[in-house]
Write a protein that holds these residues in place. Structure first.
Motif, PDB file in Angstrom:
ATOM      1  N   GLY A  34      10.928 -13.621  27.233  1.00 43.16           N
ATOM      2  CA  GLY A  34      11.639 -13.588  25.964  1.00 43.16           C
ATOM      3  C   GLY A  34      12.253 -12.244  25.636  1.00 43.16           C
ATOM      4  O   GLY A  34      13.025 -12.125  24.687  1.00 43.16           O
ATOM      5  N   SER A  35      11.919 -11.205  26.419  1.00 40.08           N
ATOM      6  CA  SER A  35      12.493  -9.877  26.174  1.00 40.08           C
ATOM      7  C   SER A  35      13.885  -9.790  26.782  1.00 40.08           C
ATOM      8  O   SER A  35      14.235 -10.549  27.684  1.00 40.08           O
ATOM      9  CB  SER A  35      11.619  -8.791  26.790  1.00 40.08           C
ATOM     10  OG  SER A  35      10.333  -8.827  26.227  1.00 40.08           O
ATOM     11  N   SER A  36      14.640  -8.829  26.300  1.00 37.61           N
ATOM     12  CA  SER A  36      16.012  -8.656  26.777  1.00 37.61           C
ATOM     13  C   SER A  36      16.054  -8.133  28.219  1.00 37.61           C
ATOM     14  O   SER A  36      15.237  -7.300  28.617  1.00 37.61           O
ATOM     15  CB  SER A  36      16.748  -7.662  25.873  1.00 37.61           C
ATOM     16  OG  SER A  36      18.026  -7.378  26.409  1.00 37.61           O
ATOM     17  N   THR A  37      17.015  -8.635  28.972  1.00 39.09           N
ATOM     18  CA  THR A  37      17.251  -8.137  30.331  1.00 39.09           C
ATOM     19  C   THR A  37      18.522  -7.280  30.372  1.00 39.09           C
ATOM     20  O   THR A  37      18.959  -6.882  31.442  1.00 39.09           O
ATOM     21  CB  THR A  37      17.410  -9.317  31.314  1.00 39.09           C
ATOM     22  OG1 THR A  37      18.462 -10.173  30.850  1.00 39.09           O
ATOM     23  CG2 THR A  37      16.130 -10.116  31.441  1.00 39.09           C
ATOM     24  N   ARG A  38      19.062  -7.007  29.190  1.00 35.25           N
ATOM     25  CA  ARG A  38      20.351  -6.306  29.106  1.00 35.25           C
ATOM     26  C   ARG A  38      20.327  -4.940  29.801  1.00 35.25           C
ATOM     27  O   ARG A  38      21.236  -4.614  30.559  1.00 35.25           O
ATOM     28  CB  ARG A  38      20.732  -6.138  27.640  1.00 35.25           C
ATOM     29  CG  ARG A  38      22.125  -5.535  27.442  1.00 35.25           C
ATOM     30  CD  ARG A  38      22.413  -5.285  25.999  1.00 35.25           C
ATOM     31  NE  ARG A  38      21.406  -4.368  25.471  1.00 35.25           N
ATOM     32  CZ  ARG A  38      21.116  -4.208  24.193  1.00 35.25           C
ATOM     33  NH1 ARG A  38      21.747  -4.886  23.292  1.00 35.25           N
ATOM     34  NH2 ARG A  38      20.194  -3.355  23.800  1.00 35.25           N
ATOM     35  N   ASP A  39      19.283  -4.148  29.569  1.00 32.31           N
ATOM     36  CA  ASP A  39      19.240  -2.805  30.160  1.00 32.31           C
ATOM     37  C   ASP A  39      19.159  -2.876  31.685  1.00 32.31           C
ATOM     38  O   ASP A  39      19.811  -2.095  32.387  1.00 32.31           O
ATOM     39  CB  ASP A  39      18.048  -2.020  29.617  1.00 32.31           C
ATOM     40  CG  ASP A  39      18.242  -1.665  28.151  1.00 32.31           C
ATOM     41  OD1 ASP A  39      19.409  -1.605  27.700  1.00 32.31           O
ATOM     42  OD2 ASP A  39      17.228  -1.470  27.453  1.00 32.31           O
ATOM     43  N   ALA A  40      18.363  -3.804  32.189  1.00 32.51           N
ATOM     44  CA  ALA A  40      18.257  -3.957  33.646  1.00 32.51           C
ATOM     45  C   ALA A  40      19.606  -4.365  34.232  1.00 32.51           C
ATOM     46  O   ALA A  40      20.058  -3.815  35.244  1.00 32.51           O
ATOM     47  CB  ALA A  40      17.194  -4.984  33.996  1.00 32.51           C
ATOM     48  N   LYS A  41      20.250  -5.314  33.594  1.00 31.60           N
ATOM     49  CA  LYS A  41      21.536  -5.791  34.111  1.00 31.60           C
ATOM     50  C   LYS A  41      22.590  -4.698  34.076  1.00 31.60           C
ATOM     51  O   LYS A  41      23.457  -4.631  34.954  1.00 31.60           O
ATOM     52  CB  LYS A  41      22.006  -6.998  33.303  1.00 31.60           C
ATOM     53  CG  LYS A  41      21.180  -8.231  33.581  1.00 31.60           C
ATOM     54  CD  LYS A  41      21.648  -9.377  32.735  1.00 31.60           C
ATOM     55  CE  LYS A  41      20.882 -10.646  33.054  1.00 31.60           C
ATOM     56  NZ  LYS A  41      21.339 -11.774  32.228  1.00 31.60           N
ATOM     57  N   ARG A  42      22.506  -3.830  33.090  1.00 31.68           N
ATOM     58  CA  ARG A  42      23.453  -2.709  33.008  1.00 31.68           C
ATOM     59  C   ARG A  42      23.256  -1.781  34.205  1.00 31.68           C
ATOM     60  O   ARG A  42      24.220  -1.322  34.795  1.00 31.68           O
ATOM     61  CB  ARG A  42      23.241  -1.957  31.698  1.00 31.68           C
ATOM     62  CG  ARG A  42      24.370  -1.004  31.379  1.00 31.68           C
ATOM     63  CD  ARG A  42      24.194  -0.344  30.040  1.00 31.68           C
ATOM     64  NE  ARG A  42      24.258  -1.309  28.953  1.00 31.68           N
ATOM     65  CZ  ARG A  42      23.595  -1.214  27.803  1.00 31.68           C
ATOM     66  NH1 ARG A  42      22.804  -0.195  27.576  1.00 31.68           N
ATOM     67  NH2 ARG A  42      23.721  -2.131  26.872  1.00 31.68           N
ATOM     68  N   LEU A  43      22.015  -1.512  34.561  1.00 28.88           N
ATOM     69  CA  LEU A  43      21.752  -0.672  35.737  1.00 28.88           C
ATOM     70  C   LEU A  43      22.217  -1.373  37.009  1.00 28.88           C
ATOM     71  O   LEU A  43      22.829  -0.758  37.884  1.00 28.88           O
ATOM     72  CB  LEU A  43      20.265  -0.364  35.853  1.00 28.88           C
ATOM     73  CG  LEU A  43      19.762   0.918  35.234  1.00 28.88           C
ATOM     74  CD1 LEU A  43      18.282   1.068  35.508  1.00 28.88           C
ATOM     75  CD2 LEU A  43      20.520   2.128  35.737  1.00 28.88           C
ATOM     76  N   CYS A  44      21.926  -2.646  37.123  1.00 28.56           N
ATOM     77  CA  CYS A  44      22.342  -3.403  38.305  1.00 28.56           C
ATOM     78  C   CYS A  44      23.861  -3.345  38.485  1.00 28.56           C
ATOM     79  O   CYS A  44      24.350  -3.242  39.616  1.00 28.56           O
ATOM     80  CB  CYS A  44      21.911  -4.862  38.203  1.00 28.56           C
ATOM     81  SG  CYS A  44      20.126  -5.127  38.312  1.00 28.56           S
ATOM     82  N   ALA A  45      24.582  -3.412  37.378  1.00 27.32           N
ATOM     83  CA  ALA A  45      26.045  -3.408  37.462  1.00 27.32           C
ATOM     84  C   ALA A  45      26.566  -2.119  38.086  1.00 27.32           C
ATOM     85  O   ALA A  45      27.641  -2.104  38.681  1.00 27.32           O
ATOM     86  CB  ALA A  45      26.644  -3.607  36.075  1.00 27.32           C
ATOM     87  N   ALA A  46      25.784  -1.049  37.979  1.00 25.40           N
ATOM     88  CA  ALA A  46      26.199   0.241  38.528  1.00 25.40           C
ATOM     89  C   ALA A  46      25.556   0.528  39.882  1.00 25.40           C
ATOM     90  O   ALA A  46      25.770   1.587  40.463  1.00 25.40           O
ATOM     91  CB  ALA A  46      25.838   1.355  37.551  1.00 25.40           C
TER      92      ALA A  46
END
Ligand code: SF4
Length: 85
Positions: A34-46
């Motif tokens: 239920g927690s956000s994955t936004r920060d991880a995905k931002r790192l993955c994008a880079a």
């Protein structure tokens, strides 16, 4: 074989050498349900190895965490799409 086609094998783990997630805490990539994955995905994008990382996760049926910029649910959906379901 076309020059720009990369073949990944089980032994090709070179993408891990530049993995940005190795420089952060695991909580980013394995968040509580239920927690956000936004920060991880931002790192993955880079991350240079994003595509190889995602293929590794799909090949090895990694069920938990963010891999290659996709959550568990997104990888499951991609797996089904690839299987034509
Ligand atoms: S794509 Fe994301 S999970 Fe994969 S190695 Fe890079 S930072 Fe880590």
């Amino acid at each position: 074989m076309p020059k720009n086609l990369t073949v990944l094998t089980d032994h090709d783990l070179s993408w891990q050498e530049t993995a940005l997630c190795a420089q952060t805490g695991a909580e980013f990539f394995f968040p509580e349900p239920g927690s956000s994955t936004r920060d991880a995905k931002r790192l993955c994008a880079a991350c240079e190895g994003r595509v190889a990382c995602l293929e590794y996760a799909l090949t090895h049926d990694e069920r938990f965490g963010v891999w290659g910029g996709l959550s568990e649910q997104e990888r499951s959906e991609l797996r089904l799409r690839r299987a034509g379901r």
